[in-house]
Scaffold this active site. Sequence first.
Site, mmCIF file in Angstrom:
data_model
loop_
_atom_site.group_PDB
_atom_site.id
_atom_site.type_symbol
_atom_site.label_atom_id
_atom_site.label_comp_id
_atom_site.label_asym_id
_atom_site.label_seq_id
_atom_site.Cartn_x
_atom_site.Cartn_y
_atom_site.Cartn_z
ATOM 1 N N CYS A 192 0.819 -1.211 0.000
ATOM 2 C CA CYS A 192 0.000 0.000 0.000
ATOM 3 C C CYS A 192 0.853 1.260 0.000
ATOM 4 O O CYS A 192 0.451 2.285 -0.545
ATOM 5 C CB CYS A 192 -0.907 0.024 1.235
ATOM 6 S SG CYS A 192 -1.888 -1.464 1.495
ATOM 7 N N ASP A 202 -2.509 -3.703 7.485
ATOM 8 C CA ASP A 202 -3.632 -4.498 7.995
ATOM 9 C C ASP A 202 -3.633 -5.906 7.410
ATOM 10 O O ASP A 202 -3.918 -6.881 8.103
ATOM 11 C CB ASP A 202 -4.959 -3.808 7.662
ATOM 12 C CG ASP A 202 -5.174 -2.537 8.476
ATOM 13 O OD1 ASP A 202 -4.283 -2.188 9.271
ATOM 14 O OD2 ASP A 202 -6.225 -1.904 8.313
ATOM 15 N N CYS A 219 -2.118 2.812 3.185
ATOM 16 C CA CYS A 219 -2.914 1.815 3.900
ATOM 17 C C CYS A 219 -4.003 2.481 4.738
ATOM 18 O O CYS A 219 -3.992 3.684 4.995
ATOM 19 C CB CYS A 219 -1.999 0.941 4.764
ATOM 20 S SG CYS A 219 -2.760 -0.642 5.223
ATOM 21 N N ASP A 220 -4.932 1.664 5.220
ATOM 22 C CA ASP A 220 -6.225 2.122 5.734
ATOM 23 C C ASP A 220 -6.196 3.307 6.695
ATOM 24 O O ASP A 220 -6.991 4.233 6.564
ATOM 25 C CB ASP A 220 -6.921 0.969 6.471
ATOM 26 C CG ASP A 220 -7.323 -0.162 5.544
ATOM 27 O OD1 ASP A 220 -6.900 -0.144 4.376
ATOM 28 O OD2 ASP A 220 -8.060 -1.049 5.991
ATOM 29 N N CYS A 229 -5.116 -2.141 -1.256
ATOM 30 C CA CYS A 229 -5.975 -3.263 -1.636
ATOM 31 C C CYS A 229 -7.077 -2.819 -2.593
ATOM 32 O O CYS A 229 -7.730 -1.793 -2.384
ATOM 33 C CB CYS A 229 -6.560 -3.905 -0.388
ATOM 34 S SG CYS A 229 -5.303 -4.524 0.754
ATOM 35 N N GLU A 271 -9.717 -5.916 13.285
ATOM 36 C CA GLU A 271 -10.581 -6.293 12.168
ATOM 37 C C GLU A 271 -10.691 -7.812 12.095
ATOM 38 O O GLU A 271 -9.765 -8.521 12.452
ATOM 39 C CB GLU A 271 -10.030 -5.753 10.848
ATOM 40 C CG GLU A 271 -10.100 -4.247 10.741
ATOM 41 C CD GLU A 271 -9.577 -3.729 9.410
ATOM 42 O OE1 GLU A 271 -9.084 -4.547 8.599
ATOM 43 O OE2 GLU A 271 -9.670 -2.510 9.185
ATOM 44 N N SER A 291 -12.845 -5.677 8.297
ATOM 45 C CA SER A 291 -12.101 -5.140 7.180
ATOM 46 C C SER A 291 -13.072 -4.608 6.143
ATOM 47 O O SER A 291 -14.217 -5.061 6.043
ATOM 48 C CB SER A 291 -11.251 -6.253 6.562
ATOM 49 O OG SER A 291 -10.831 -5.902 5.267
#
Length: 560
Positions: free
Chosen positions: A50, A82, A123-124, A195, A447, A473
């Site tokens: 990511c 993650d 990333c998230d 992702c 998650e 997630s």
Amino acid sequence: MQENLRSQVVTQGVQRSPNRAMLRAVGFKDEDFTKPIIGIASGHSTITPCNMGIEPLAKRAEAGIRDAGGMPQTFGTITVSDGISMGTEGMKYSLVSREVIADAIETACSAQSMDGVLAIGGCDKNMPGAMLAMARMNIPAIFVYGGTIKPGHFNGCDLTVVSSFEAVGQYSAGKIPETELLAVERNACPGAGSCGGMYTANTMSSAFEAMGMSLMYSSTMAAEDAEKADSAEKSAITLLDAIRHQRLPRQIITRKSIENAITVIMAIGGSTNAVLHFLAIAHAANVSLTLDDFETIRGRVPVLCDLKPSGRYVATDLHKAGGIPQVMKMLLAHGLLHGDCLTITGQTVAELLKDIPDEPRLDQDVIRPWDKPMYAQGHLAILRGNLASEGAVAKITGVKNPQITGPARVFESEEACLNAILAGKISAGDILVIRYEGPKGGPGMREMLAPTSAIIGAGLGDTVGLITDGRFSGGTYGMVVGHVAPEAYVGGTIALVQEGDSITIDAHARLLQLNVADAELDRRRAQWQPPKPRYTTGVLAKYAKLVSSSSVGAVTDLDL
């Protein structure tokens, strides 16, 4: 107007000669001390695909800042993968990293008196972490998404990392051989980028574009495509213009713009994590927002996009089909967006969308026509009942009938639940309860992609329910309910559930109910004892001490 409103405190005056001496060492010359100093908060890291493509974007942003008359100063922010930490103890640090990122950006920008900040993340938690800092500091700011990964391919199918998680469930259920499991693993993640489905990273980047804090079209670009670096440079130039006009985050992050973001999240089938993050962003921006506001918006917004995890396509397909601007124009044309919201460019949403058609192109089916949506209403439902008096979040796309009543199968951790699924000990009709995974109890609100993907892989997605005080997630779908509040650790009703108890999940009625008499629940509550903290030192212990309920965003500065 002076462009170095903040940084002049370290660059101007005789008494600041030592400060300037330090700045000369990093490249400042005489003529640079009147220029605005711009922070580049770079999330570059080789920890995860990511973020591994971010460094070239930071370099292009740096060049853009210099060309536009600013002085860039790049500093690093952390990230947690993650996908790599999923299903392990390490996942407890994921949501914590949102706060660490926010604190780091605030610390660097405030300590160095920067005039503005350009944050780049992948990333998230990079996105909400950066936005929390921007809202807190309220200095000119723009977010640059590191970009999405391109899909992998196997047997004629597009793959994402979630394909690999689901393959584990398929293999454990005897549905695919080990050779196919390995082939999916080898092909799922072909390069740099976050992702690929409409998971949390792409959801948050899309929402920031809709909210006006990122440039149009930038949220769905592939990390490895040239246009991503071009967009980073353009973002830098836009930020310098925002500094010159003192266009501030809290002028852009408003109640109306947050409603626009949530509306787009519903239309694209975005992640449940967006609920948690926007509650936190609203808190940082001093904007009133509650869980019930998500339900209100859900009721009037259709799901327009056929995207993974429950649909067919990935973010790069959405980009080719017209991206977030096309979705926004459809929503605006039907009165569901606030077109007068200001964006970081200085233009309004309506002005930016004026040349985009009201309906999507006919040569694609990623974005559905208005009269043929995927679902008539949004997919993120807010449930309440005696199991979630403060609320819970259900993602109901991809479920044939989002209603189930069945016996509770109780697990005190994610690992115990996953082991039961993979061992074939879960039956159709069961409702899995994973508890003590909340913000305080985990701590960190892990998650649950591993167990939910295993359920899908085993073919039980429409017949097994799962509830948790943890999170899901963005890659999760099925009959799943997360963010159950109050959480088990603070004595929420989820802590009182016993094996075999009847539980009802009813998304239509927005109900999450433990079918046990009040008198029996009172008896159990009187006997319940809070568990000892799992961590007594370090970042997780500090987080558990400070973090609020998920129902208000799991923020760490609620009552300070």
